[in-house]
Write an enzyme that holds these catalytic residues in place. Structure first.
Site, mmCIF file in Angstrom:
data_model
loop_
_atom_site.group_PDB
_atom_site.id
_atom_site.type_symbol
_atom_site.label_atom_id
_atom_site.label_comp_id
_atom_site.label_asym_id
_atom_site.label_seq_id
_atom_site.Cartn_x
_atom_site.Cartn_y
_atom_site.Cartn_z
ATOM 1 N N MET A 30 0.841 -1.198 0.000
ATOM 2 C CA MET A 30 0.000 0.000 0.000
ATOM 3 C C MET A 30 0.879 1.252 0.000
ATOM 4 O O MET A 30 0.417 2.349 0.327
ATOM 5 C CB MET A 30 -0.948 -0.014 1.204
ATOM 6 C CG MET A 30 -1.869 -1.244 1.179
ATOM 7 S SD MET A 30 -3.431 -1.025 2.022
ATOM 8 C CE MET A 30 -2.874 -0.755 3.686
ATOM 9 N N ALA A 32 4.085 3.936 0.950
ATOM 10 C CA ALA A 32 4.804 4.431 2.136
ATOM 11 C C ALA A 32 5.881 3.401 2.502
ATOM 12 O O ALA A 32 5.984 2.927 3.642
ATOM 13 C CB ALA A 32 3.849 4.688 3.310
ATOM 14 N N LEU A 33 6.675 3.090 1.505
ATOM 15 C CA LEU A 33 7.612 1.965 1.616
ATOM 16 C C LEU A 33 8.724 2.237 2.631
ATOM 17 O O LEU A 33 9.233 3.356 2.737
ATOM 18 C CB LEU A 33 8.232 1.685 0.241
ATOM 19 C CG LEU A 33 7.231 1.379 -0.885
ATOM 20 C CD1 LEU A 33 7.972 1.097 -2.196
ATOM 21 C CD2 LEU A 33 6.321 0.198 -0.531
ATOM 22 N N HIS A 37 9.374 -3.371 3.581
ATOM 23 C CA HIS A 37 8.922 -3.640 2.211
ATOM 24 C C HIS A 37 10.107 -3.970 1.311
ATOM 25 O O HIS A 37 10.039 -4.871 0.477
ATOM 26 C CB HIS A 37 8.241 -2.406 1.614
ATOM 27 C CG HIS A 37 6.956 -2.009 2.256
ATOM 28 N ND1 HIS A 37 6.816 -0.843 2.964
ATOM 29 C CD2 HIS A 37 5.742 -2.614 2.277
ATOM 30 C CE1 HIS A 37 5.569 -0.741 3.396
ATOM 31 N NE2 HIS A 37 4.891 -1.806 3.008
ATOM 32 N N VAL A 176 11.398 -6.939 9.770
ATOM 33 C CA VAL A 176 12.535 -6.012 9.818
ATOM 34 C C VAL A 176 12.248 -4.993 10.918
ATOM 35 O O VAL A 176 11.132 -4.464 11.003
ATOM 36 C CB VAL A 176 12.736 -5.318 8.457
ATOM 37 C CG1 VAL A 176 13.899 -4.338 8.520
ATOM 38 C CG2 VAL A 176 12.974 -6.358 7.371
ATOM 39 N N SER A 185 6.825 -0.347 10.109
ATOM 40 C CA SER A 185 5.436 -0.260 9.667
ATOM 41 C C SER A 185 5.218 1.126 9.074
ATOM 42 O O SER A 185 5.787 2.112 9.562
ATOM 43 C CB SER A 185 4.490 -0.449 10.859
ATOM 44 O OG SER A 185 3.197 0.001 10.532
HETATM 45 O O1 PAF Z 1 0.029 -5.742 3.575
HETATM 46 C C1 PAF Z 1 -0.431 -4.856 2.846
HETATM 47 O O2 PAF Z 1 0.206 -3.829 2.591
HETATM 48 C C2 PAF Z 1 -1.824 -5.020 2.280
HETATM 49 O O3 PAF Z 1 -2.660 -5.666 3.166
HETATM 50 C C3 PAF Z 1 -1.831 -5.724 0.898
HETATM 51 C C4 PAF Z 1 -1.313 -7.137 1.002
HETATM 52 C C5 PAF Z 1 -0.990 -4.934 -0.071
HETATM 53 C C6 PAF Z 1 -3.258 -5.794 0.364
HETATM 54 O O4 PAF Z 1 -3.811 -4.527 0.190
#
Ligand code: PAF
Length: 288
Positions: A30, A32-33, A37, A176, A185
Protein backbone atom coordinates in the site's frame (compact mmCIF):
# COMPACT_ATOMS: atom_id res chain seq x y z
CA UNK A 1 11.13 0.83 -13.51
CA UNK A 2 8.09 1.20 -15.74
CA UNK A 3 5.07 2.72 -14.02
CA UNK A 4 1.85 1.09 -15.15
CA UNK A 5 -1.60 2.37 -14.25
CA UNK A 6 -3.94 0.05 -16.15
CA UNK A 7 -4.70 -3.59 -15.51
CA UNK A 8 -4.64 -4.43 -19.23
CA UNK A 9 -1.15 -3.03 -19.73
CA UNK A 10 0.09 -4.80 -16.60
CA UNK A 11 -1.25 -8.17 -17.75
CA UNK A 12 0.11 -7.63 -21.29
CA UNK A 13 3.61 -6.80 -20.04
CA UNK A 14 3.74 -9.84 -17.79
CA UNK A 15 2.46 -12.05 -20.62
CA UNK A 16 5.30 -10.79 -22.83
CA UNK A 17 7.82 -11.63 -20.13
CA UNK A 18 6.33 -15.06 -19.67
CA UNK A 19 6.43 -15.80 -23.40
CA UNK A 20 10.12 -14.92 -23.20
CA UNK A 21 10.55 -17.63 -20.56
CA UNK A 22 11.03 -15.21 -17.67
CA UNK A 23 9.85 -15.85 -14.10
CA UNK A 24 7.82 -13.19 -12.30
CA UNK A 25 7.83 -12.20 -8.64
CA UNK A 26 5.24 -9.85 -7.14
CA UNK A 27 5.22 -7.68 -4.01
CA UNK A 28 1.81 -6.14 -3.28
CA UNK A 29 1.97 -3.05 -1.04
CA UNK A 30 0.00 0.00 0.00
CA UNK A 31 3.04 2.25 -0.45
CA UNK A 32 4.80 4.43 2.14
CA UNK A 33 7.61 1.96 1.62
CA UNK A 34 10.16 1.29 4.34
CA UNK A 35 12.99 -1.20 4.82
CA UNK A 36 10.52 -3.94 5.65
CA UNK A 37 8.92 -3.64 2.21
CA UNK A 38 12.30 -3.34 0.56
CA UNK A 39 13.41 -6.62 2.13
CA UNK A 40 10.42 -8.28 0.41
CA UNK A 41 11.40 -6.62 -2.85
CA UNK A 42 14.95 -7.94 -2.44
CA UNK A 43 13.59 -11.46 -1.96
CA UNK A 44 11.70 -11.14 -5.23
CA UNK A 45 14.52 -9.62 -7.27
CA UNK A 46 16.84 -12.30 -5.90
CA UNK A 47 14.59 -15.14 -7.07
CA UNK A 48 12.71 -13.95 -10.14
CA UNK A 49 13.78 -12.63 -13.53
CA UNK A 50 11.23 -9.82 -13.28
CA UNK A 51 9.71 -8.13 -10.22
CA UNK A 52 6.43 -6.23 -10.08
CA UNK A 53 5.55 -4.08 -7.06
CA UNK A 54 2.02 -2.73 -6.69
CA UNK A 55 1.03 0.31 -4.67
CA UNK A 56 -2.68 0.51 -4.00
CA UNK A 57 -4.26 1.77 -0.78
CA UNK A 58 -7.10 -0.71 -0.77
CA UNK A 59 -10.26 0.92 0.62
CA UNK A 60 -12.08 -2.38 1.22
CA UNK A 61 -9.68 -3.52 3.93
CA UNK A 62 -10.22 -0.46 6.12
CA UNK A 63 -13.10 -0.45 8.58
CA UNK A 64 -15.23 2.57 9.38
CA UNK A 65 -13.23 5.08 11.45
CA UNK A 66 -9.82 3.65 10.51
CA UNK A 67 -7.01 5.58 8.83
CA UNK A 68 -7.91 5.18 5.12
CA UNK A 69 -8.16 8.95 4.62
CA UNK A 70 -4.84 9.71 6.23
CA UNK A 71 -2.89 6.64 5.14
CA UNK A 72 0.56 7.97 4.17
CA UNK A 73 1.24 8.45 0.46
CA UNK A 74 4.91 8.96 -0.50
CA UNK A 75 4.93 8.09 -4.19
CA UNK A 76 8.06 10.02 -5.19
CA UNK A 77 10.20 8.42 -2.50
CA UNK A 78 8.63 5.01 -3.18
CA UNK A 79 9.42 5.26 -6.91
CA UNK A 80 13.03 6.23 -6.19
CA UNK A 81 13.51 3.30 -3.80
CA UNK A 82 12.00 0.83 -6.25
CA UNK A 83 14.19 2.12 -9.07
CA UNK A 84 17.27 1.73 -6.93
CA UNK A 85 16.21 -1.79 -5.95
CA UNK A 86 16.02 -2.87 -9.59
CA UNK A 87 12.25 -3.39 -9.74
CA UNK A 88 10.98 -3.86 -13.30
CA UNK A 89 7.43 -2.57 -13.01
CA UNK A 90 5.49 -0.45 -10.56
CA UNK A 91 1.78 -1.15 -10.81
CA UNK A 92 -0.10 1.93 -9.62
CA UNK A 93 -3.75 1.33 -10.39
CA UNK A 94 -6.59 3.72 -9.57
CA UNK A 95 -9.67 2.46 -7.77
CA UNK A 96 -11.56 1.90 -11.04
CA UNK A 97 -8.84 -0.40 -12.38
CA UNK A 98 -9.07 -2.67 -9.35
CA UNK A 99 -12.80 -2.36 -8.69
CA UNK A 100 -14.43 -1.38 -12.00
CA UNK A 101 -18.13 -0.50 -12.07
CA UNK A 102 -20.23 -3.59 -11.40
CA UNK A 103 -17.52 -5.33 -9.38
CA UNK A 104 -19.48 -7.70 -7.14
CA UNK A 105 -17.13 -10.40 -5.87
CA UNK A 106 -15.84 -10.90 -2.37
CA UNK A 107 -13.29 -13.52 -1.42
CA UNK A 108 -13.71 -14.65 2.16
CA UNK A 109 -11.57 -17.13 4.06
CA UNK A 110 -13.35 -18.67 7.04
CA UNK A 111 -11.88 -19.65 10.37
CA UNK A 112 -8.41 -18.16 10.15
CA UNK A 113 -9.90 -14.69 9.91
CA UNK A 114 -12.00 -14.88 13.07
CA UNK A 115 -9.44 -14.27 15.82
CA UNK A 116 -6.64 -11.76 16.39
CA UNK A 117 -7.00 -8.77 14.02
CA UNK A 118 -10.11 -10.30 12.45
CA UNK A 119 -11.97 -9.98 15.75
CA UNK A 120 -11.29 -6.25 15.95
CA UNK A 121 -11.32 -5.25 12.27
CA UNK A 122 -14.55 -6.63 10.80
CA UNK A 123 -14.30 -7.26 7.07
CA UNK A 124 -10.59 -6.41 7.00
CA UNK A 125 -9.41 -9.79 5.75
CA UNK A 126 -12.21 -10.04 3.17
CA UNK A 127 -10.83 -6.80 1.75
CA UNK A 128 -7.29 -8.18 1.78
CA UNK A 129 -8.15 -11.50 0.12
CA UNK A 130 -10.41 -9.84 -2.44
CA UNK A 131 -7.80 -7.31 -3.50
CA UNK A 132 -5.05 -9.95 -3.53
CA UNK A 133 -7.20 -12.19 -5.74
CA UNK A 134 -7.75 -9.29 -8.16
CA UNK A 135 -4.08 -8.28 -8.15
CA UNK A 136 -2.96 -11.90 -8.62
CA UNK A 137 -5.36 -12.14 -11.58
CA UNK A 138 -3.87 -9.03 -13.16
CA UNK A 139 -0.20 -9.73 -12.48
CA UNK A 140 -0.30 -13.55 -12.64
CA UNK A 141 3.06 -13.94 -10.91
CA UNK A 142 4.90 -17.18 -10.22
CA UNK A 143 5.13 -16.12 -6.60
CA UNK A 144 4.17 -13.24 -4.33
CA UNK A 145 6.09 -12.11 -1.25
CA UNK A 146 4.41 -11.23 2.07
CA UNK A 147 5.97 -10.15 5.35
CA UNK A 148 5.67 -12.15 8.54
CA UNK A 149 4.86 -9.06 10.60
CA UNK A 150 1.34 -9.47 9.22
CA UNK A 151 1.33 -13.12 10.23
CA UNK A 152 -2.44 -13.54 10.05
CA UNK A 153 -2.57 -11.93 6.60
CA UNK A 154 0.18 -14.27 5.45
CA UNK A 155 -1.70 -17.34 6.70
CA UNK A 156 -5.00 -16.16 5.22
CA UNK A 157 -3.53 -15.41 1.79
CA UNK A 158 -1.71 -18.75 1.81
CA UNK A 159 -4.98 -20.52 2.55
CA UNK A 160 -6.83 -18.63 -0.19
CA UNK A 161 -4.17 -19.52 -2.75
CA UNK A 162 -4.27 -23.14 -1.68
CA UNK A 163 -8.07 -23.44 -1.57
CA UNK A 164 -8.60 -21.68 -4.92
CA UNK A 165 -5.63 -23.50 -6.47
CA UNK A 166 -4.28 -20.25 -7.82
CA UNK A 167 -0.90 -21.81 -8.50
CA UNK A 168 1.04 -18.89 -7.04
CA UNK A 169 3.85 -19.49 -4.57
CA UNK A 170 3.59 -17.48 -1.36
CA UNK A 171 7.04 -16.56 -0.11
CA UNK A 172 7.52 -15.27 3.41
CA UNK A 173 9.82 -12.41 4.43
CA UNK A 174 11.04 -11.96 8.02
CA UNK A 175 10.24 -9.00 10.27
CA UNK A 176 12.53 -6.01 9.82
CA UNK A 177 13.01 -3.91 12.94
CA UNK A 178 14.25 -0.46 13.90
CA UNK A 179 17.40 -0.40 16.04
CA UNK A 180 15.31 -0.46 19.26
CA UNK A 181 13.30 -3.42 18.02
CA UNK A 182 10.11 -1.70 16.86
CA UNK A 183 8.83 -3.57 13.80
CA UNK A 184 8.90 -1.45 10.64
CA UNK A 185 5.44 -0.26 9.67
CA UNK A 186 4.06 2.51 7.47
CA UNK A 187 2.00 3.50 10.51
CA UNK A 188 5.08 4.20 12.68
CA UNK A 189 5.18 7.65 11.13
CA UNK A 190 1.96 8.52 12.99
CA UNK A 191 3.79 8.25 16.33
CA UNK A 192 4.89 11.30 18.33
CA UNK A 193 8.46 11.10 19.70
CA UNK A 194 7.16 9.92 23.10
CA UNK A 195 4.80 7.35 21.56
CA UNK A 196 7.62 6.19 19.33
CA UNK A 197 9.84 5.66 22.36
CA UNK A 198 7.15 3.76 24.22
CA UNK A 199 6.35 1.63 21.19
CA UNK A 200 9.72 -0.08 21.54
CA UNK A 201 8.15 -1.76 24.58
CA UNK A 202 6.15 -3.98 22.25
CA UNK A 203 9.27 -5.80 21.12
CA UNK A 204 10.64 -5.81 24.67
CA UNK A 205 7.42 -7.53 25.68
CA UNK A 206 7.78 -10.12 22.93
CA UNK A 207 11.35 -10.78 24.02
CA UNK A 208 10.09 -11.39 27.56
CA UNK A 209 7.64 -13.90 26.15
CA UNK A 210 10.42 -15.65 24.29
CA UNK A 211 12.63 -15.69 27.38
CA UNK A 212 9.81 -17.10 29.47
CA UNK A 213 9.25 -19.79 26.83
CA UNK A 214 12.94 -20.63 26.80
CA UNK A 215 12.81 -20.94 30.57
CA UNK A 216 10.05 -23.50 30.27
CA UNK A 217 6.87 -21.41 30.62
CA UNK A 218 4.20 -22.90 28.35
CA UNK A 219 0.79 -21.63 29.50
CA UNK A 220 -0.83 -19.04 27.23
CA UNK A 221 -1.99 -17.00 30.24
CA UNK A 222 1.49 -16.87 31.76
CA UNK A 223 3.05 -15.90 28.46
CA UNK A 224 0.46 -13.15 28.05
CA UNK A 225 1.30 -12.00 31.59
CA UNK A 226 4.97 -11.85 30.62
CA UNK A 227 4.08 -9.60 27.70
CA UNK A 228 1.81 -7.33 29.72
CA UNK A 229 4.34 -7.02 32.53
CA UNK A 230 6.59 -5.20 30.06
CA UNK A 231 4.02 -3.10 28.16
CA UNK A 232 2.30 -2.23 31.46
CA UNK A 233 5.33 -0.17 32.48
CA UNK A 234 4.64 2.23 29.58
CA UNK A 235 1.49 4.24 30.24
CA UNK A 236 0.94 5.16 26.58
CA UNK A 237 0.62 1.53 25.44
CA UNK A 238 -2.73 -0.25 25.41
CA UNK A 239 -2.80 -3.93 24.52
CA UNK A 240 -5.70 -4.89 22.24
CA UNK A 241 -4.77 -8.57 22.13
CA UNK A 242 -1.80 -10.72 23.05
CA UNK A 243 -2.49 -14.28 21.95
CA UNK A 244 -0.71 -17.57 21.55
CA UNK A 245 -1.77 -19.18 18.25
CA UNK A 246 -0.91 -21.83 15.73
CA UNK A 247 0.89 -19.97 12.90
CA UNK A 248 -0.91 -21.86 10.12
CA UNK A 249 -4.48 -22.04 11.41
CA UNK A 250 -4.39 -18.98 13.70
CA UNK A 251 -6.25 -21.05 16.28
CA UNK A 252 -5.72 -20.02 19.88
CA UNK A 253 -3.52 -22.36 21.92
CA UNK A 254 -3.67 -23.02 25.65
CA UNK A 255 -0.05 -24.16 25.72
CA UNK A 256 2.95 -23.20 23.64
CA UNK A 257 4.78 -25.78 21.60
CA UNK A 258 7.76 -25.57 19.32
CA UNK A 259 6.82 -23.18 16.49
CA UNK A 260 3.83 -21.54 18.22
CA UNK A 261 3.27 -17.89 17.41
CA UNK A 262 2.70 -15.16 19.97
CA UNK A 263 0.91 -12.31 18.20
CA UNK A 264 -0.04 -8.90 19.54
CA UNK A 265 -1.85 -5.70 18.61
CA UNK A 266 -1.03 -2.71 20.76
CA UNK A 267 -2.17 0.89 20.58
CA UNK A 268 0.40 3.58 21.11
CA UNK A 269 -1.83 6.63 21.38
CA UNK A 270 -4.31 6.24 18.50
CA UNK A 271 -1.93 4.19 16.40
CA UNK A 272 -2.53 0.48 16.24
CA UNK A 273 0.64 -1.56 15.84
CA UNK A 274 0.95 -5.30 15.34
CA UNK A 275 3.90 -7.58 15.92
CA UNK A 276 4.64 -11.20 16.74
CA UNK A 277 7.33 -13.65 17.67
CA UNK A 278 7.79 -17.33 16.88
CA UNK A 279 8.56 -19.49 19.89
CA UNK A 280 11.14 -22.05 18.96
CA UNK A 281 13.03 -24.43 21.10
CA UNK A 282 16.71 -23.86 20.80
CA UNK A 283 18.41 -26.95 19.44
CA UNK A 284 19.89 -28.82 22.33
CA UNK A 285 17.50 -27.33 24.89
CA UNK A 286 15.78 -29.74 27.21
CA UNK A 287 12.02 -29.96 27.67
CA UNK A 288 11.09 -29.38 31.34
O1 PAF B 1 0.03 -5.74 3.57
C1 PAF B 1 -0.43 -4.86 2.85
O2 PAF B 1 0.21 -3.83 2.59
C2 PAF B 1 -1.82 -5.02 2.28
O3 PAF B 1 -2.66 -5.67 3.17
C3 PAF B 1 -1.83 -5.72 0.90
C4 PAF B 1 -1.31 -7.14 1.00
C5 PAF B 1 -0.99 -4.93 -0.07
C6 PAF B 1 -3.26 -5.79 0.36
O4 PAF B 1 -3.81 -4.53 0.19
Amino acid sequence: VETITTADRMTALVSDWRRGGLSIGFVPTMGALHRGHMSLVDISTGRADRTVVSIFVNPTQFSEGEDLDRYPVTLDEDGARLREAGVDALFLPGREEVYPGGFSTRVEVDGLTEGLCGAFRPGHFDGVTTVCAVLFGIVRPDFAVFGRKDAQQLAVVRRMVRDLRLGIGIVEGGIVRESDGLAMSSRNRYLSPLQREEAAGIYQGLLRVRRAFEEGVRGAGELEEAFRSETGTRPGLRVQYANLVDPDTMEGLGYAGDGSLFAVAVFSGDTRLIDNILLEKRSGSVEV
